[in-house]
Write an enzyme that holds these catalytic residues in place. Structure first.
Site, PDB file in Angstrom:
ATOM      1  N   ASP A 272       7.119  67.007  46.374  1.00 35.54           N
ATOM      2  CA  ASP A 272       7.634  68.157  47.142  1.00 35.54           C
ATOM      3  C   ASP A 272       9.046  67.885  47.662  1.00 35.54           C
ATOM      4  O   ASP A 272       9.918  68.755  47.620  1.00 35.54           O
ATOM      5  CB  ASP A 272       6.683  68.545  48.278  1.00 35.54           C
ATOM      6  CG  ASP A 272       5.978  67.368  48.909  1.00 35.54           C
ATOM      7  OD1 ASP A 272       5.620  66.435  48.176  1.00 35.54           O
ATOM      8  OD2 ASP A 272       5.804  67.360  50.130  1.00 35.54           O
ATOM      9  N   ASP A 296       6.776  69.467  34.456  1.00 35.32           N
ATOM     10  CA  ASP A 296       6.851  70.862  34.027  1.00 35.32           C
ATOM     11  C   ASP A 296       7.611  71.673  35.071  1.00 35.32           C
ATOM     12  O   ASP A 296       8.565  72.399  34.766  1.00 35.32           O
ATOM     13  CB  ASP A 296       5.408  71.382  33.897  1.00 35.32           C
ATOM     14  CG  ASP A 296       5.327  72.687  33.150  1.00 35.32           C
ATOM     15  OD1 ASP A 296       6.320  73.061  32.513  1.00 35.32           O
ATOM     16  OD2 ASP A 296       4.274  73.339  33.205  1.00 35.32           O
TER      17      ASP A 296
END
Ligand code: NAP
Length: 406
Positions: A272, A296
């Site tokens: 994050d 991804d």
């Protein structure tokens, strides 16, 4: 065998002057962008090597065209041809619906063990970007391509398999999961596959004079998958690249943040945090190594930061072969309109030329593409964002690039 690329024992390529390279044009807009790309690559090789080198492109079937002709979405022979010729290039492929195959692209990566999905994100001057200092963006992502969620181990809630797994979990842990209404997904991450990916990322950093490699992970929550990815990453650094890297921790503890000559800094960031880091401090990041799902997400974020999917190149590389591909899908609503941006496949082609060691040709492609964009002669996707631009068709954009090659 004079037109076949061979491998040295160390995995490097022996490339003849006229190698056969198979291509899959792709579905939807694939034919438009492939024709444009081929024009640009042929012209760049000719310009750079004055006719001494030439790629012998050879079409191989996959996708809708193949299914219509042969009844097979991905013929075994196509995979054999890629293995034989070792380097291939492809346009986007439709994901067959209700066919049992999750995605042809995933199938190609897994069948050929193309374990590293490599996506560079480098700003091209003149391309509109949502970032304040896009010129500082020059990163390359190494995403693990064979395990984690790509293995697709899932069971729907209520199935016998889901119930069995849930029953096992409830028995072995203090969890009390509802065995009839809970779906199950499993993300395996192994030592050997992590190590080969991170080893490739560090080797790339060494070979290309990069400053640092960052391991992106969510190991604070998933200790034995993402946390292990980090641990094994550090082990690779220590075991294989001891004299070439320095960990960020050691850098600050022993060297007061001053990087010793010739060392690449091995960093880690929790997933994050990684997102805000690349947005707010892009110049501090260089090579990023990530497990499948993190890789991804971060790949598409970086693509958006430098101009969107229409310009984002990519490659899937294993120990024995490599497939270069457009990173976007088939954009079916634009199929056959000669409209979309071929930049993604053209830049993937430039990566392919780098892979062959034909640097002069790849430089020719990138410089001419850069000039075309600075001249504001662009396809619809960029034209709608660049004031005063001239909107070109896909094929016209390719011709414009060719006309600016020196
Ligand atoms: P998509 O084909 O990538 O298209 C989504 C949107 O992205 C397009 O409508 C267009 O946006 C923009 N776009 C895509 N390619 C572009 C290009 N070359 N130039 C400019 N803009 C471009 O995604 P999708 O519609 O979700 O997927 C369609 C099919 O492709 C599906 O079957 C999917 O499974 C498959 N797919 C294949 C690959 C692959 O082969 N690697 C990857 C992803 C998806 P605007 O309309 O806003 O201009």
């Amino acid at each position: 065998m004079e037109n076949i690329i061979e491998l040295n024992k160390d995995g490097s390529l022996i490339v003849p002057d006229t190698p056969v390279i198979p291509y899959i044009p792709g579905d939807g807009t694939g034919h438009d962008i492939w024709n444009a790309t081929r024009l640009v690559l042929d012209k760049a090789v000719k310009t750079a090597y004055k006719g001494d080198k030439k790629i012998l492109f050879k079409e191989i079937p996959a996708g809708e065209d193949s299914f219509k002709k042969t009844g097979e979405w991905l013929p075994k022979k196509t995979l054999e041809q890629i293995q034989k010729y070792k380097v291939a290039i492809k346009g986007p492929l439709t994901t067959p619906v209700g066919h049992g195959m999750r995605s042809l692209n995933v199938a190609i990566r897994q069948e050929l063990d193309l374990f590293a999905c490599i996506r560079p994100a480098k700003y091209i001057q003149g391309v509109p970007s949502p970032c304040s200092e896009p010129e500082n963006i020059d990163m390359i992502i190494f995403r693990e391509n064979t395990e984690d969620i790509y293995l697709g181990i899932e069971w729907e809630a209520g199935t016998k398999e889901a119930k069995e797994v849930l029953h096992f979990i409830n028995k072995k842990t203090s969890k009390n999961l509802d065995e009839t209404t809970t779906g199950i997904g499993i993300k395996p991450i192994s030592e050997q596959y992590t190590k080969r990916l991170i080893s490739k990322a560090i080797q790339y950093a060494i070979d290309n004079d990069r400053k640092n490699v960052t391991i992106m992970h969510k190991g604070n929550i998933m200790k034995y998958t993402e946390g292990a990815f980090l641990k094994w990453g550090y082990e690779v650094g220590e075991d294989e690249f001891k004299d070439s890297i320095i960990t960020e921790q050691k850098l600050w503890k022993e060297f007061d943040g001053k990087i010793p000559e010739g060392r690449i800094v091995l960093k880690e960031r929790i997933a994050d945090n990684m997102f805000q880091q690349v947005l707010l401090r892009p110049s501090e990041y260089d090579v990023i190594a990530a497990p499948n799902l993190n890789g991804d997400y971060i790949s598409d974020l970086l693509a958006a930061m430098v101009g969107g999917l229409g310009l984002a190149p990519g490659a899937n590389i294993g120990d024995n072969c490599a497939v270069f591909e457009a990173t976007h899908g088939t954009a079916p609503k634009y199929a056959g309109l000669d409209k979309v941006n071929p930049g993604s496949l053209i830049l993937s082609g430039a990566m392919m030329l780098d892979h062959l060691g034909w640097d002069k040709a790849s430089k020719t492609v990138r410089q001419a593409l850069q000039k075309t964009i600075l001249n504001k002669t662009v396809t619809y996707d960029l034209a709608r964002q660049i004031e005063g631009s001239t909107k070109l068709k896909c094929s016209e954009f390719a011709k414009e690039i060719c006309s600016l090659m020196e």
